[in-house]
Design a protein around this motif. Structure first.
Motif, PDB file in Angstrom:
ATOM      1  N   CYS A   1      16.158  64.757  22.307  1.00 58.07           N
ATOM      2  CA  CYS A   1      15.722  63.811  21.275  1.00 58.07           C
ATOM      3  C   CYS A   1      14.320  64.199  20.833  1.00 58.07           C
ATOM      4  CB  CYS A   1      15.741  62.391  21.842  1.00 58.07           C
ATOM      5  SG  CYS A   1      15.309  61.111  20.648  1.00 58.07           S
TER       6      CYS A   1
ATOM      7  N   SER B   1      24.350  55.956  22.772  1.00 55.47           N
ATOM      8  CA  SER B   1      23.173  55.116  22.600  1.00 55.47           C
ATOM      9  C   SER B   1      23.438  54.073  21.531  1.00 55.47           C
ATOM     10  CB  SER B   1      21.960  55.963  22.207  1.00 55.47           C
ATOM     11  OG  SER B   1      20.876  55.147  21.815  1.00 55.47           O
ATOM     12  N   GLU B   2      22.778  52.922  21.682  1.00 56.81           N
ATOM     13  CA  GLU B   2      22.857  51.893  20.644  1.00 56.81           C
ATOM     14  C   GLU B   2      22.278  52.385  19.323  1.00 56.81           C
ATOM     15  OE1 GLU B   2      23.880  48.462  20.279  1.00 56.81           O
ATOM     16  OE2 GLU B   2      25.183  49.139  21.886  1.00 56.81           O
ATOM     17  N   SER B   3      21.506  53.454  19.375  1.00 57.45           N
ATOM     18  CA  SER B   3      20.899  53.979  18.145  1.00 57.45           C
ATOM     19  C   SER B   3      21.944  54.499  17.168  1.00 57.45           C
ATOM     20  CB  SER B   3      19.907  55.097  18.477  1.00 57.45           C
ATOM     21  OG  SER B   3      20.563  56.210  19.049  1.00 57.45           O
TER      22      SER B   3
ATOM     23  N   PHE C   1      22.219  52.770  13.721  1.00 55.61           N
ATOM     24  CA  PHE C   1      21.189  52.857  12.690  1.00 55.61           C
ATOM     25  C   PHE C   1      21.379  54.037  11.751  1.00 55.61           C
ATOM     26  CE2 PHE C   1      18.992  51.007  16.514  1.00 55.61           C
ATOM     27  CZ  PHE C   1      19.130  49.697  16.086  1.00 55.61           C
TER      28      PHE C   1
ATOM     29  N   MET D   1      14.693  61.743  14.787  1.00 50.68           N
ATOM     30  CA  MET D   1      15.365  60.530  15.248  1.00 50.68           C
ATOM     31  C   MET D   1      16.663  60.292  14.499  1.00 50.68           C
ATOM     32  SD  MET D   1      14.150  59.161  17.887  1.00 50.68           S
ATOM     33  CE  MET D   1      15.292  57.791  17.772  1.00 50.68           C
TER      34      MET D   1
ATOM     35  N   ASN E   1      20.359  59.955  16.105  1.00 56.25           N
ATOM     36  CA  ASN E   1      21.237  58.813  15.836  1.00 56.25           C
ATOM     37  C   ASN E   1      22.601  59.267  15.346  1.00 56.25           C
ATOM     38  OD1 ASN E   1      19.017  57.300  16.504  1.00 56.25           O
ATOM     39  ND2 ASN E   1      18.582  56.608  14.421  1.00 56.25           N
TER      40      ASN E   1
ATOM     41  N   HIS F   1      26.290  53.040  26.704  1.00 51.72           N
ATOM     42  CA  HIS F   1      24.890  52.876  26.300  1.00 51.72           C
ATOM     43  C   HIS F   1      24.070  52.619  27.550  1.00 51.72           C
ATOM     44  CE1 HIS F   1      21.229  51.531  24.494  1.00 51.72           C
ATOM     45  NE2 HIS F   1      21.419  50.261  24.799  1.00 51.72           N
TER      46      HIS F   1
ATOM     47  N   ASN G   1      18.280  49.952  26.578  1.00 51.36           N
ATOM     48  CA  ASN G   1      17.299  50.090  25.516  1.00 51.36           C
ATOM     49  C   ASN G   1      15.996  50.714  26.015  1.00 51.36           C
ATOM     50  OD1 ASN G   1      18.880  48.906  23.478  1.00 51.36           O
ATOM     51  ND2 ASN G   1      18.390  46.866  24.241  1.00 51.36           N
TER      52      ASN G   1
END
Length: 354
Positions: A211, A257-259, A262, A287, A291, A319, A322
């Motif tokens: 990342c 990931s929860e990302s 987005f 980023m 995502n 996930h 956070n």
């Protein structure tokens, strides 16, 4: 007979408390017996209650059962580095234990969830298992008996991780294999090397990720974040799919990931634009690239489960939590600062893999 049996015994505070000269031990299969050192004899029945007992459940985490040269069972506490002839499970025998359903939450560690589980018949493969979430996952599985294989790009770091695990338990079965997800050729070579071992594969954990990486292309001409986080794992699973099916029941776990919420993969006209997955340097944002790769993880996991579940292979996207504090953010100082500030409010590494 009962009066004669208990005659001359000292009173104790509890009927389950042993009289002087008696000791409680257990056999290899968990049955409790009682040794009278004064009279040099043993019996199955409790000397006061006349009841038989058996140890409940498996040994606690960190304990191992051994047998000495006389055939006597003893127990090794690897965590506290001690041995004893007292079975640690004897505090919870079948007569007095009350089994209650366990409840887990965000503070539950993986070691708690797997406590008492015997994974000695399982083979588990983890990408990026030398650090962070991958390392804690590998350690948890290995300490419960599984044969764990770390698929890593850096074998030196992988060997250090193996040493750390085996310091906790010298019998842990952990090995490292070279797997560079940034090279499609390297992934194919890894899958062939794994298949040449002729072993099953019960769990494949697709964990490795990067990342906040600066823009660069891999040797395959693809943007590195997308290839390492998603495409390399996609090819890995495809190469090992037949092994997973032969090993069923098996599972694939994709660390996402929860990302993924987005971003999307459509252009301004609402059509899927695959060029977004490998953007030019001028339109690259680290980023956003991460995502999109995580979104691909989730979509891939769902489709893989649809295709393989009829064959006994399940697939789940996970996930981890956070703002999970790992080394994944090491390439960008601003993100490192943000993760550092958020660290007191995030899950610890030993809890994330639960």
């Amino acid at each position: 007979m009962a009066a004669l049996k208990y005659a001359g015994m000292d009173d104790t505070d509890s009927e389950d408390e042993l009289p002087p000269g008696w000791e409680e031990r257990s056999t290899k299969d968990g049955w409790v017996y009682f040794a009278n050192h004064d009279e040099m004899k043993t019996q199955w029945e409790h000397p006061k209650t006349g009841k038989k007992k058996r140890c409940a459940g498996d040994l606690p985490y960190g304990w191992e059962q051994e047998t000495d040269e006389k055939g006597q069972v003893f127990y090794v506490d690897h965590i506290n580095k001690r041995t004893t002839y007292f079975d640690p499970r004897q505090a919870f025998t079948v007569e007095d234990v009350v089994l209650k359903p366990k409840r887990y939450d965000g503070n539950t560690a993986a070691l708690e969830i797997l406590q008492g589980r015997d994974l000695s018949d399982k083979v588990i493969l983890i990408t990026g298992g030398n650090s962070g979430i991958g390392f804690e996952t590998a350690k948890t599985f290995a300490l419960h008996g599984a044969q764990v294989i770390l698929a890593c790009r850096n074998l030196s770091k992988a060997r250090k991780a193996i040493d750390l695990i085996q310091q906790e338990w010298h019998k842990a079965r952990v090995e490292a294999m070279m797997c560079d997800l940034a090279s499609l050729r390297g992934v194919r070579e890894f899958t062939e090397a794994f298949k040449a071992k002729s072993i099953p594969l019960h769990v494949l954990v697709c964990n490795a990720a990067v990342c906040t990486q600066p823009w660069r292309l891999t040797e395959d001409g693809l943007e590195s974040t997308f290839q390492i986080c998603h495409l390399g794992h996609f090819l890995l699973v495809q190469g090992l799919q037949e092994v997973l099916r032969r090993s069923a029941p098996a599972r694939v776990v994709v660390v996402s990931s929860e990302s993924h919420r987005f971003t999307d993969l459509v252009d301004s006209c609402g059509k899927v634009d695959l060029e977004l997955l490998s953007p030019a340097r001028s339109s690259y944002w680290s980023m956003l690239a991460y995502n999109r790769a995580k979104l691909c993880n989730v979509l891939f996991s769902a489709e893989l489960h649809r295709r393989l579940s009829p064959h006994g292979v399940s697939c789940n996207a996970v996930h981890p939590g956070n703002m999970m504090y790992t080394a994944i953010h090491r390439s960008w100082w601003l993100m490192t600062l943000l993760f550092t500030l958020a660290r007191p409010f995030t899950k610890s590494m030993v809890r994330v893999v639960s």
